[in-house]
Design a protein around this motif. Structure first.
Motif, short mmCIF file in Angstrom:
data_model
loop_
_atom_site.label_atom_id
_atom_site.label_comp_id
_atom_site.label_asym_id
_atom_site.label_seq_id
_atom_site.Cartn_x
_atom_site.Cartn_y
_atom_site.Cartn_z
N TRP A 64 53.45 0.44 -17.12
CA TRP A 64 53.35 -1.06 -17.28
C TRP A 64 53.22 -1.55 -15.64
CZ3 TRP A 64 53.64 -4.25 -20.91
CH2 TRP A 64 54.03 -5.58 -20.71
N GLN A 65 53.80 -0.98 -14.70
CA GLN A 65 53.43 -1.07 -13.43
C GLN A 65 52.20 -1.25 -12.88
OE1 GLN A 65 55.58 2.00 -11.16
NE2 GLN A 65 57.86 0.70 -11.16
N ASP A 66 51.25 -0.12 -13.25
CA ASP A 66 49.86 0.00 -12.77
C ASP A 66 49.11 -0.87 -13.67
OD1 ASP A 66 51.02 1.81 -11.30
OD2 ASP A 66 50.35 3.73 -12.05
N VAL A 67 49.32 -1.18 -15.14
CA VAL A 67 48.50 -1.95 -15.76
C VAL A 67 48.83 -3.50 -15.51
CG1 VAL A 67 48.14 -2.58 -17.98
CG2 VAL A 67 48.19 -0.20 -17.58
N VAL A 68 50.03 -3.82 -15.60
CA VAL A 68 50.48 -5.25 -15.50
C VAL A 68 50.93 -5.96 -14.06
CG1 VAL A 68 51.81 -7.04 -16.77
CG2 VAL A 68 51.07 -5.15 -17.91
N GLN A 69 51.56 -4.91 -13.51
CA GLN A 69 52.39 -5.45 -12.32
C GLN A 69 51.52 -5.46 -10.99
OE1 GLN A 69 55.91 -3.62 -12.92
NE2 GLN A 69 56.73 -5.52 -14.11
N ARG A 70 51.01 -4.25 -10.75
CA ARG A 70 50.56 -4.08 -9.38
C ARG A 70 49.02 -4.45 -9.47
NH1 ARG A 70 52.57 2.01 -7.89
NH2 ARG A 70 54.84 1.47 -7.61
N GLU A 71 48.45 -4.57 -8.28
CA GLU A 71 46.97 -5.03 -8.18
C GLU A 71 46.16 -3.61 -8.56
OE1 GLU A 71 44.64 -7.54 -4.86
OE2 GLU A 71 44.85 -5.55 -4.35
N LEU A 72 44.97 -4.19 -9.61
CA LEU A 72 44.34 -3.27 -10.04
C LEU A 72 42.79 -3.81 -9.77
CD1 LEU A 72 43.57 -0.75 -11.80
CD2 LEU A 72 44.05 -2.22 -13.67
N ILE A 73 42.00 -3.15 -9.21
CA ILE A 73 40.71 -3.67 -8.67
C ILE A 73 39.60 -3.24 -10.01
CG2 ILE A 73 38.93 -3.96 -6.97
CD1 ILE A 73 41.44 -5.44 -6.38
N GLY A 74 39.01 -4.05 -10.60
CA GLY A 74 38.13 -3.87 -11.70
C GLY A 74 36.72 -3.32 -11.13
N ASP A 81 43.02 -9.14 -14.33
CA ASP A 81 44.10 -9.82 -14.75
C ASP A 81 44.63 -9.44 -15.99
OD1 ASP A 81 45.41 -12.12 -14.56
OD2 ASP A 81 44.08 -13.71 -15.02
N ILE A 82 45.84 -8.96 -16.08
CA ILE A 82 46.44 -8.41 -17.45
C ILE A 82 47.87 -9.09 -17.50
CG2 ILE A 82 47.25 -6.53 -18.63
CD1 ILE A 82 44.93 -4.95 -17.57
N ASP A 294 37.14 5.36 -17.49
CA ASP A 294 37.35 6.50 -16.25
C ASP A 294 38.58 6.06 -15.63
OD1 ASP A 294 34.86 7.16 -17.05
OD2 ASP A 294 33.83 6.02 -15.51
N TRP A 295 38.98 4.73 -15.54
CA TRP A 295 40.48 4.65 -14.86
C TRP A 295 41.41 5.11 -15.59
CZ3 TRP A 295 44.59 1.55 -15.83
CH2 TRP A 295 45.50 1.33 -14.52
#
Ligand code: ATP
Length: 522
Positions: A64-74, A81-82, A294-295
């Motif tokens: 949840w942290q890595d998918v929704v809460q933390r910044e994830l660069i696409g 944006d999730i 890959d991610w």
């Protein structure tokens, strides 16, 4: 739906871990118990004990942290944006008609007229001679005891010491002819011919809403969390500022009345999923599909599945689901569990579902083209395509348990659980060396400080060696001992679980140091 295969050649890295030992440690130390054990259990249902609950929670929280809460660069260099969602388990049954589950959520099943047992046809294999008229023995793939039983029966019947690879072959049950089926002995039968032709069987659990139990009150326990996301797509677009490309994530229970629940928690009837539906413009499907695949693979590595037991497998064209045939692709992230080795079992599927679901709900709900998304930037109305990374929290937890299990005869516990510190149920054990000279008080103070952020344990009983052994089995990465030097120079001794090496740290530094070890910033 793919079942773990026993195909492939043994790798030198296949660990010498037995599932029996892992299951036994899980029970003994409180990771996983059989559901309703005092009544003999119930097939396909499992409970998590205190350590297992923390482990599974750490997995779901990290997701949840890595998918929704933390910044994830696409893939385009922008933040992905999730947003999250939490839908009900029981929904309007029309959801399942639209999704195709009521009509098609089927697996081919085989019944045994003699034993009354029921098997998934694609789980059964048959062993026997290719010669006409000979007998064949069916068993569930991956069940070693059943395979041994079938092999013995074959050798006795064919009067040989061992199967001859030139004559005796193993084939999928679904590939044999009706004549061969009539000559096949079922896994729990004594005579040939008791297995039926494969038939479809709906895996959804049914229930009724309200006092009257009739067709109109019939409802289903959701077999996946994904549909709750699709039917709320418009609500999310209307109530937030998300714009395609964006994703919706959900973690929750799913239920499937699996015919042959087995392999510990791997195939359960009640389990938890961690699903993302990522909505994109159809022209960007390839790019997003490859990026998510890959991610997601590297994410499983980042939480400790670093060995060659983790693999990414792109599906062949003929394996693809109905909605994915023309799409960017489907792949599975798979783990080599002790019961699948040398083959692999699915942890997570990443699929391009095209616009199948949004379009189906638009049609079935009568909204039709009105349900299309309006893309302001492109000035275009369309049904977004979807990339779906769909993972199992229970299979993930099981993979973490199997990966962590490390036999070590040199330790008093004989084994230690090598969890990634972020996943470990208990992050640190705090031990006063002796119960005097103020050591317990200092230890308790440190325990209370660390407890504000982490699950830690304070243990003042028994010898230090025994306390280490308990922590090794729980997979606690650090043990912090308050000793005479704590009194003289304010240092503690930190023992590292994997190397068993010790280092001195200033007691004041411990909280920030532990945060860093677990991957939290200062
Ligand atoms: P399988 O082929 O093993 O039945 P599937 O392809 O049907 O799985 P999906 O429908 O893609 O699985 O579900 C997504 C994830 O949910 C799977 O990758 C798996 O981790 C988890 N999952 C599915 N069925 C079960 C089950 N019976 N028990 C535990 N986890 C499950």
């Amino acid at each position: 739906m793919s079942e773990p295969t026993a195909a492939g050649s043994p790798s030198p890295e296949v660990p010498a871990k037995s599932m029996e030992q892992i299951v036994s440690l899980c029970r003994r130390r409180g990771f996983v118990f059989q559901s309703s054990e005092i009544y003999g259990g119930i097939n396909g249902f499992w409970d998590y004990g205190p350590l297992g609950t923390e482990l599974k929670r750490n997995l779901k929280n990290a997701w949840w942290q890595d998918v929704v809460q933390r910044e994830l660069i696409g893939p385009t260099g922008d933040a992905v944006d999730i947003v999250g969602l939490d839908c009900t388990i029981i929904m309007n049954p029309k959801v399942w008609q639209a999704s195709g589950h009521v009509g098609g959520f089927n697996d081919p099943m085989v019944d045994c007229r003699a034993s009354k047992a029921r098997y998934r046809a694609d789980h059964l294999v048959v062993l026997g001679s290719i010669a006409a008229g000979s007998r064949l023995w069916a068993f569930v793939e991956g069940d070693d005891a059943a395979r041994t039983k079938a092999t013995k029966a074959l050798c006795k019947y064919e009067k040989c010491d061992a199967p001859d690879p030139a004559r005796h072959v193993l084939r999928p049950f679904t590939a044999i002819t009706a004549d061969e089926r009539a000559r096949t002995i079922g896994p729990d039968a004594d005579e040939p011919g008791s297995l039926t032709e494969p038939r479809m069987f709906n895996l959804m659990f049914e229930t009724h809403c309200g006092a009257v139990r009739d067709e109109d009150s019939k409802a289903y326990l959701r077999p996946e969390t994904a549909q709750g996301i699709f039917v709320n797509f418009q609500n999310v677009v209307d109530s937030t500022r998300v714009k395609v490309p964006f994703g919706i994530a959900q973690v929750g229970k799913a239920f499937r009345n699996e015919v042959t629940p087995r392999n510990f928690t791997f195939r359960s009837r009640e389990f938890e999923q961690m699903e993302i539906e990522f909505f994109i413009h159809p022209s960007e499907a390839n790019q997003w599909y490859a990026w998510w695949r890959d991610w997601r693979f590297s994410w499983w590595q980042s939480i400790g599945l670093t060995s060659s037991n983790l693999q990414l497998r792109e599906h062949d064209r003929d394996e693809l689901a109905h909605y994915a045939k023309e799409g960017a692709g489907t792949s599975d992230i798979e783990y080599r569990f002790p019961f699948t080795a040398p083959g692999f079992g699915e942890l997570e599927g990443v699929a391009h579902r095209a616009d199948f679901d949004l379009r189906a709900h638009a049609t079935h709900s009568g909204k039709n083209d009105k349900a299309k998304y309006f893309d302001q930037a492109r000035n275009e109305r369309y049904f977004p395509h979807v990339i779906e990374p769909s993972a199992g929290a229970d299979r993930g937890t099981l993979a973490l348990l199997c990966e962590a299990y490390t036999p070590d005869p040199s330790r008093p516990s004989g084994v230690f659980m090598r969890f990634h510190p972020r996943m470990a149920p208990v992050k640190a054990g705090i031990f006063p060396l002796v119960n005097k000279e103020g050591m317990p008080e200092i230890g308790e103070k440190l325990f209370r400080t660390l407890r504000k952020k982490h699950v830690v344990e304070f243990d003042e009983k028994q010898s230090i060696g025994k306390r280490y052994a308990r922590m090794d089995e729980a997979g606690t990465p650090f043990c912090i001992t308050i000793d005479s030097e704590t009194l003289s120079s304010q240092t503690v001794t930190v023992r590292h679980r994997d190397t068993q090496q010790q280092e001195k740290l200033g007691i004041e530094q411990v909280p920030a140091w532990l945060d860093r070890q677990i991957g939290l910033e200062d």
